[in-house]
Design an enzyme around this catalytic site. Structure first.
Site, PDB file in Angstrom:
ATOM      1  N   LEU A  30       0.825  -1.212   0.000  1.00  0.00           N
ATOM      2  CA  LEU A  30       0.000   0.000   0.000  1.00  0.00           C
ATOM      3  C   LEU A  30       0.857   1.260   0.000  1.00  0.00           C
ATOM      4  O   LEU A  30       1.892   1.327   0.656  1.00  0.00           O
ATOM      5  CB  LEU A  30      -0.922   0.005   1.228  1.00  0.00           C
ATOM      6  CG  LEU A  30      -1.879  -1.187   1.332  1.00  0.00           C
ATOM      7  CD1 LEU A  30      -2.789  -1.014   2.551  1.00  0.00           C
ATOM      8  CD2 LEU A  30      -2.706  -1.376   0.074  1.00  0.00           C
ATOM      9  N   GLU A  32       0.459   5.895  -0.889  1.00  0.00           N
ATOM     10  CA  GLU A  32      -0.447   7.051  -0.764  1.00  0.00           C
ATOM     11  C   GLU A  32      -1.654   6.949  -1.702  1.00  0.00           C
ATOM     12  O   GLU A  32      -2.735   7.424  -1.377  1.00  0.00           O
ATOM     13  CB  GLU A  32       0.312   8.353  -1.048  1.00  0.00           C
ATOM     14  CG  GLU A  32       0.864   9.016   0.189  1.00  0.00           C
ATOM     15  CD  GLU A  32      -0.195   9.265   1.276  1.00  0.00           C
ATOM     16  OE1 GLU A  32      -1.225   9.888   0.983  1.00  0.00           O
ATOM     17  OE2 GLU A  32       0.026   8.817   2.413  1.00  0.00           O
ATOM     18  N   HIS A  34      -3.317   4.226  -2.624  1.00  0.00           N
ATOM     19  CA  HIS A  34      -4.330   3.377  -1.984  1.00  0.00           C
ATOM     20  C   HIS A  34      -4.980   4.106  -0.811  1.00  0.00           C
ATOM     21  O   HIS A  34      -6.190   4.021  -0.609  1.00  0.00           O
ATOM     22  CB  HIS A  34      -3.691   2.089  -1.445  1.00  0.00           C
ATOM     23  CG  HIS A  34      -3.086   1.206  -2.498  1.00  0.00           C
ATOM     24  ND1 HIS A  34      -1.731   0.961  -2.570  1.00  0.00           N
ATOM     25  CD2 HIS A  34      -3.652   0.516  -3.514  1.00  0.00           C
ATOM     26  CE1 HIS A  34      -1.496   0.147  -3.578  1.00  0.00           C
ATOM     27  NE2 HIS A  34      -2.634  -0.138  -4.176  1.00  0.00           N
ATOM     28  N   GLY A 147      -8.486   3.792  -8.538  1.00  0.00           N
ATOM     29  CA  GLY A 147      -7.693   4.947  -8.937  1.00  0.00           C
ATOM     30  C   GLY A 147      -7.777   5.179 -10.436  1.00  0.00           C
ATOM     31  O   GLY A 147      -7.843   4.225 -11.225  1.00  0.00           O
ATOM     32  N   GLU A 148      -7.748   6.456 -10.821  1.00  0.00           N
ATOM     33  CA  GLU A 148      -7.765   6.793 -12.251  1.00  0.00           C
ATOM     34  C   GLU A 148      -6.423   6.511 -12.919  1.00  0.00           C
ATOM     35  O   GLU A 148      -6.321   6.580 -14.133  1.00  0.00           O
ATOM     36  CB  GLU A 148      -8.127   8.270 -12.437  1.00  0.00           C
ATOM     37  CG  GLU A 148      -9.603   8.528 -12.277  1.00  0.00           C
ATOM     38  CD  GLU A 148      -9.968   9.998 -12.404  1.00  0.00           C
ATOM     39  OE1 GLU A 148      -9.058  10.841 -12.511  1.00  0.00           O
ATOM     40  OE2 GLU A 148     -11.166  10.287 -12.368  1.00  0.00           O
ATOM     41  N   ARG A 187       4.904  -0.559  -8.140  1.00  0.00           N
ATOM     42  CA  ARG A 187       6.089  -0.979  -8.899  1.00  0.00           C
ATOM     43  C   ARG A 187       7.190   0.090  -8.892  1.00  0.00           C
ATOM     44  O   ARG A 187       8.308  -0.200  -9.321  1.00  0.00           O
ATOM     45  CB  ARG A 187       5.718  -1.372 -10.331  1.00  0.00           C
ATOM     46  CG  ARG A 187       4.985  -2.700 -10.406  1.00  0.00           C
ATOM     47  CD  ARG A 187       4.808  -3.177 -11.842  1.00  0.00           C
ATOM     48  NE  ARG A 187       4.248  -4.517 -11.912  1.00  0.00           N
ATOM     49  CZ  ARG A 187       2.962  -4.795 -12.106  1.00  0.00           C
ATOM     50  NH1 ARG A 187       2.088  -3.819 -12.240  1.00  0.00           N
ATOM     51  NH2 ARG A 187       2.541  -6.047 -12.160  1.00  0.00           N
TER      52      ARG A 187
END
Ligand code: PAF
Length: 283
Positions: A30, A32, A34, A147-148, A187
């Site tokens: 996780l 920021e 998330h 998330g976009e 990643r």
């Protein structure tokens, strides 16, 4: 905060919960991005559940399933701090008891799922849709938040929720960026110091491309292609292996047409073996 590890325990807890529930689906590690989804979730439902499951079905045979970052203790601590009500982290054998290859699959429509990410990662969105439908069926959320940054994923989730008549509201959340513009992603942890210094070029070049397209005010895909060519070259000069940089209709990811209301630029670029994606709205 509860940490629930089995489907049976989750179902028991869920049955006792009377209010609305928002779900944040994750593969852990996780960051920021998330946590921003959790904060939105808290404003739209009485209870927030975050699930962590590194889903083997969405990784290709040569991809990083084995080495994908796994940080469960840190994740639990971060969720506790954010006021998540329950983390659900089931074992692989619970989600795919017969193995992932013997599972029933959810296949999103090719016009959305076989382009862009799906072209470079065949089967990726079948893996994503399948695992999400499984978790939606277990968790029974009223709302889900994505998330976009994974824009194609967001559109595909909206689409299969509609197609399968699932009573779930989908919320998209803006991409969280580092101060230098790099989109926050699990990643990013793979990047060396040198690669980390190059990576913010992705957002800079997207901004440059968006400014060009905005100025041209074109809704002609061929014209846009001409405008994007020099930007593609700049990705190469910055040492990226560019997989795609495309301008698309933001509503359906099809080529831009005079009917297009909003244009989005989408990019996937590799630094050695590390694959980064990002996007930016043009208008
Ligand atoms: O975006 C992700 O992390 C994953 O694709 C998701 C939605 C958790 C499904 O495995």
């Amino acid at each position: 905060m509860l940490v629930i590890e089995t489907i049976e325990d989750f179902r028991r807890w869920r049955q006792e919960e009377k209010g609305t529930l928002a779900l944040v689906p994750t593969m852990g590690a996780l960051h920021e991005g998330h946590l921003s989804l959790v904060r939105i979730a808290k404003t739209i439902a009485d209870k927030v559940v975050l699930y962590i499951f590194v889903n083997p079905m969405q990784f290709g045979p040569k991809e990083d399933f084995g080495t994908y970052p796994r940080t469960p203790e840190k994740d639990i601590e971060a969720c506790q701090k954010e006021g998540v009500d329950a983390i659900f982290m089931p074992k692989m054998s619970e989600i795919y008891p017969e193995g992932k290859d013997n599972s029933t699959k959810v296949v999103p429509p090719a016009f959305l799922a076989d382009i862009l990410e799906g072209h470079f990662r065949p089967g990726f969105f079948t893996g994503v849709a399948t695992v999400l439908v499984k978790f939606f069926s277990i968790v029974q959320p009223d709302a889900v938040i994505f998330g976009e940054k994974d824009y194609q994923q967001l559109l595909i989730v909206r689409r299969f929720i509609q197609d399968l008549n699932l009573p779930i509201t989908v919320y998209g959340a803006p991409t969280v960026r580092e101060p230098d513009g790099l989109a926050v992603a699990s990643r990013n942890a793979y990047l060396s110091k040198e690669q980390r210094a190059i990576a913010p070029r992705i957002h800079q070049l997207l901004q440059e491309a968006a400014a060009k397209l905005q100025k041209a005010q074109s809704k002609n895909q061929d014209e846009m292609e001409q405008l994007l060519k020099p930007i593609r070259q700049k990705f190469k000069e910055a040492n990226f292996e560019l997989q795609y940089l495309e301008s698309r209709d933001a509503d359906n990811l099809q080529p831009v047409s005079p009917q297009t209301k909003k244009i989005i630029l989408l990019v996937a670029a590799k630094l050695d073996s590390i694959r980064l994606i990002d996007n930016l709205f043009v208008s």
